[in-house]
Design an enzyme around this catalytic site. Structure first.
Site, PDB file in Angstrom:
ATOM      1  N   SER A  31       0.854  -1.178   0.000  1.00  0.00           N
ATOM      2  CA  SER A  31       0.000   0.000   0.000  1.00  0.00           C
ATOM      3  C   SER A  31       0.889   1.226   0.000  1.00  0.00           C
ATOM      4  O   SER A  31       1.969   1.230   0.593  1.00  0.00           O
ATOM      5  CB  SER A  31      -0.879   0.001   1.250  1.00  0.00           C
ATOM      6  OG  SER A  31      -1.320   1.316   1.530  1.00  0.00           O
TER       7      SER A  31
ATOM      8  N   ARG B 187     -23.971 -16.524 -44.111  1.00  0.00           N
ATOM      9  CA  ARG B 187     -22.868 -15.854 -43.412  1.00  0.00           C
ATOM     10  C   ARG B 187     -23.375 -14.517 -42.939  1.00  0.00           C
ATOM     11  O   ARG B 187     -23.985 -13.774 -43.704  1.00  0.00           O
ATOM     12  CB  ARG B 187     -21.642 -15.676 -44.324  1.00  0.00           C
ATOM     13  CG  ARG B 187     -20.949 -17.011 -44.607  1.00  0.00           C
ATOM     14  CD  ARG B 187     -19.555 -16.851 -45.233  1.00  0.00           C
ATOM     15  NE  ARG B 187     -19.621 -16.402 -46.604  1.00  0.00           N
ATOM     16  CZ  ARG B 187     -19.166 -15.224 -47.045  1.00  0.00           C
ATOM     17  NH1 ARG B 187     -18.609 -14.371 -46.192  1.00  0.00           N
ATOM     18  NH2 ARG B 187     -19.272 -14.900 -48.317  1.00  0.00           N
TER      19      ARG B 187
END
Lengths: 355, 355, 355, 355
Positions: free
Chosen positions: B183, B222
């Site tokens: 941290s 398609r």
């Protein structure tokens, strides 16, 4: 429960999740049998359609544009092949999903002492369920696999639904449904209600399946939140697949291809442009392919500009070449008929193999 | 391309989607090999952890509550078993996904004439790919199956991530990670960065997989829209699974269980309530189980109210019974040790079998 | 319908979707009133908690690690502020969603002739609904906005659920729920059933909302598939939000913070490491901040290695500095108390304003 | 950073998440400005189309079936109205999202002592950002609202994409795109590439938005897993919306309606069945509506069976009635033209108001 002296052994050493998950699996065993039977039934009907119309020419569309000829039998086979694959997948996942759960409070079955594993094995045998490779209170990949399968099955029949929504359009009309939806105020319409339902179920099933995938990240030994999320999701997925297959069966059992409309749509503007690719490849026997394609492209523009059919322009340009086949849709469907018949055979074989 | 006279045959009779899909499959073949190898590597590391700590007692938690004892080896096995199952699934789906695409403009390969199927078969052979059971331009269940598998794999390691986020909490501290996140302002913290990444990747993979499921509803021969949706999704899913397995490997290779904290958490308030279930079942040898459970429930309340350990209260109440085992965590871990060792053996066997 | 001579005018010029959508909106008007009232009720209970415990110190956790002190009032305010924002959003979206639909077969109201718009306006007035800015048969962004709002509301209370699952853990125990779930075999457990339900509902609502977002892509003038997908989704979302708020109200009305456990967890190992940041900033008044942070980091390591509290080491090191405040949790909660009180005031003001 | 003596105050009292979130918001401020400008630009182009073609008749389709006439201007307005609403929503959500984050390690800004709130206020002022109503490290409903908005925006232009995919079909051809996608082997095709992209982006945006909704359930004061999930999602959503609006602008700026095809499709089979509803309502002036509808339904069947136009059959049946208007598409478009013009005015007004 008719034997009070045994009542205390009910739930002995098991946790509630053992009871609930085993009960779930017993119900899922029924459900997947129904789903499998419906897959087989829809595939069988599609096999009939594929065979009956194996050589019926219709336009294939790519990107929504009329492309080159195919056959309706090939289209039906394309709806059906995924269903056979889904049956194969189901056979594979059954032993991973249909497993007994008897692992006690924390997955160690400790309350049963050393005889726990034997009890679990006998319970599996008694219920006709598979034995898991370990406690699965928190290992939900099997259940999630079934959920993803349900979503994929629903998606595959949604595909047929989307195609039917298009093929029954007023401007296309190549399929008539046995059962349309009447409009309250427009008598000429026949709404594709069941195909739309397939599309809707496909969307919903795809959306909710990830709740099950997310619930794989089950926290610690038993995670109430993830478990409840499954309860809110898995039944909906199984029902979506079941309803979709039911609707698909109603459609495949009653739909009727419309050969006249199919023929008309193979050449919507009378210019025969659908044969452009075939012409290119016919010419490629006589000149390099790039040149053939360029030439045909120019000829297509000419056809559109002058409103004259491509075959007429080609005959003028190359009077000595025999190009008739290139302009015959039935001669230009390639493997379509064979693919349709191959699917019909495969579907029949799968049915004979007991699914 | 070094042979200009052959250039015109490149793309001959194929559509762009044939090229793109076959290229995709060739890359996926590489990708799934990497994923399989990473699954094997993580499973192997978990097997080592499972074996090394097969009998190390720790608290099992259900619904976030300390429940009964288990062992860290059993926990590691629980992270690992799904990975072995994912490898089995991958073996099954490979032939459905790793198939060549060569079907031409509309799926009929018509431009190749009667020799089309032979060309397709030879191309499959040359590329070492499977032959599909039909043109799959519009049949995307195979690709979607792989996508769902990637999401499930990511979910399974996200599960380990979620457990590690909990086990490394300040109040729990039963695992230390080899590599924590510092941290910026709180030096006492070691953020579980990689476990959080696993959780994040799991969520994202679960969410995007349904785009692939939805794309199964591919329209007509398609469908550019459905196809593009795949492009935006499948790479992300493969990368999510690959990154998650990579991070999982880094974690399993370096995490260290903390036996002292595990022991402390088995009895966080010194009352020994974790042994309540064991006591119930020990007593059930001497009285009906419902009575045993009721009695122990009351004893637990008494322990909490008076701040006295459950074992002391039990000894007072039943001075003649030998109940020591019920209060020994190591004796109450049921199948945990055996499950851990069984997983280690299974993982090794799977590795030997070449995956 | 008691006036047969008027019956023919029912449905006159309207399409079925007008009827169904207007009926939907009328029901949604009821539903959002209920949701708004429940939001207000939960916010009011959280305001009480925030005020009552505005200064009650507890550990804040970031990345699951004890970080620095906060207060329970601030935590309750953090659960509540989003609810006030959701009420503000609802007020904004109401006129976009609660609109009449009367646009006829294709959105042109043509069957009503020139008087159509007037009829639509009067219908809106009669039903107390807003008039849309155009026909919305195919414009579903309003309905989808409500769906997303329901999911976000459910997510916000799921956040409280996740926190409660953690805060009620055996090792933490900082909150007791008024109503826990008993375990069938482990009497010492109180399962956080309602918090888990909140988590589960949050996941499901997040997952199904995109069906509504996807249905925005409604095709042409009216799209049965997209519309049916809404039917399968919106009711679930409204119910998820309603059930979640109901459960949230039951929780906020009965949960009890446990100050002793909160105090204990502020310093789980007795080393006072939670005060590291405060010490750094206290020292930064006497040395550059980077040096202060480095020094404190080293001191933390020393504290952990020697098992001596950070405050003792600091007193030894800087005997002349007054650092007591840095080690007093109550003095280190920054804006927590003020934030808690500010929320309580805002919630009351929102309630007074009639929501 | 050019002033080393100030360097130590950088990051003073802030947590990394303050820096990252504030930076995110500063970038989002840029992003939403771009999105808003693109929404305005697309809406302006749609306003031009709506006005220019306000009275151009075309077939409305419901359930994919030709229903009754509408106008292309009305269709363009239907694509545009949602965009204006999205701009209104954006104005509302800006102050909820564009807020500074400065709340320190645990949301209490404790390291800054009593002057924290003043520093936060000045920072907001200096950056031109709004002040939040509290620390929002863990309150992500604002960010999630923006994410849902991006998905809805993308969905609204995907709707136009879906319509264009249909309207450019070979069999329909009512719109030509300025820029089509050529086919490699079929020169007659113009693939709707950008409309397909809109559809694909819409699906993906809808699917990933729930990651952000799910991340609202942010655990405790700061939750790395939820935060990372946002990182993997929000940029994609903003980019999806931005790319979709860009593509939409390219389309609306160049598409051309094809009046001749529109006219042809109003009566695809020459029977005039699209006027069935209008005929029903014209007759309803002379007989009860149910009787009128039944009669017309029968007449439609007769028309189809005999291949004679509905208007001829009607003229035979009711020689004395003036029914011509019912068979004039331009006279049967109801509010379509007015709706188109009203949208054009609204779009212009919104543009003048600076969006």
């Amino acid at each position: 429960m008719q034997a009070p002296e045994h009542a205390q052994y009910l739930h002995w050493g098991a946790t509630s999740q053992d009871i609930v998950d085993t009960a779930l699996v017993l119900r899922l065993r029924q459900a997947v049998s129904i789903l499998d039977a419906r897959l087989a039934a829809v595939a069988a009907q599609l096999a009939e359609l594929a065979e009956a119309h194996a050589a019926l020419p219709m336009a294939a569309r790519t990107w929504g544009q009329v492309a080159t000829p195919t056959t309706f039998g090939a289209v039906a086979a394309g709806w059906g092949r995924p269903l056979l694959r889904h049956r194969a997948r189901l056979a594979e996942l059954r032993p991973r999903v249909l497993t007994v759960s008897l692992a006690g409070a924390s997955g160690t079955l400790s309350a049963m002492g050393p005889r726990g594993p034997e009890v679990a094995a006998r319970l599996a045998e008694a219920l006709g369920l598979h034995r898991p490779d370990g406690p699965w209170h928190g290992e939900r990949d099997g259940i999630a696999e079934l959920a993803a399968w349900c979503a994929a099955v629903t998606g595959s029949v949604a595909r047929m639904g989307e195609d039917l929504i298009l093929l029954t359009r007023s401007e296309i009309g190549e399929i008539r449904l046995g059962q349309g939806g009447g409009s309250s105020t427009m008598p000429q319409k026949e709404n594709p209600v069941l195909p739309s339902l397939l599309s809707a179920l496909g969307r919903v099933a795809a959306a909710i399946a990830p709740v099950m995938t997310g619930a794989i990240a089950h926290r610690e030994q038993r995670d109430g939140a993830a478990w409840m999320a499954e309860w809110l999701t898995l039944p909906q997925l199984v029902m979506a697949a079941a309803r979709a297959l039911d609707a698909a069966g109603a459609l495949t059992g009653s739909l009727a291809p419309q050969p006249a409309r199919m023929a008309a749509n193979l050449d919507p503007d009378g210019l025969g442009l659908i044969h452009a690719e075939a012409l290119s490849f016919a010419l490629a026997a006589h000149m390099p392919r790039p040149e053939a394609q360029e030439t045909v492209k120019a000829l297509c523009r000419e056809a559109a500009a002058e409103g004259r059919p491509l075959c007429a322009l080609a005959a003028e340009r190359w009077p000595d070449l025999v190009l008739a086949d290139a302009f015959d849709a039935a001669a230009q469907t390639g493997t379509a008929e064979a693919d349709a018949r191959a699917f019909a055979i495969a579907a029949r074989r799968a049915a004979d193999a007991g699914g």
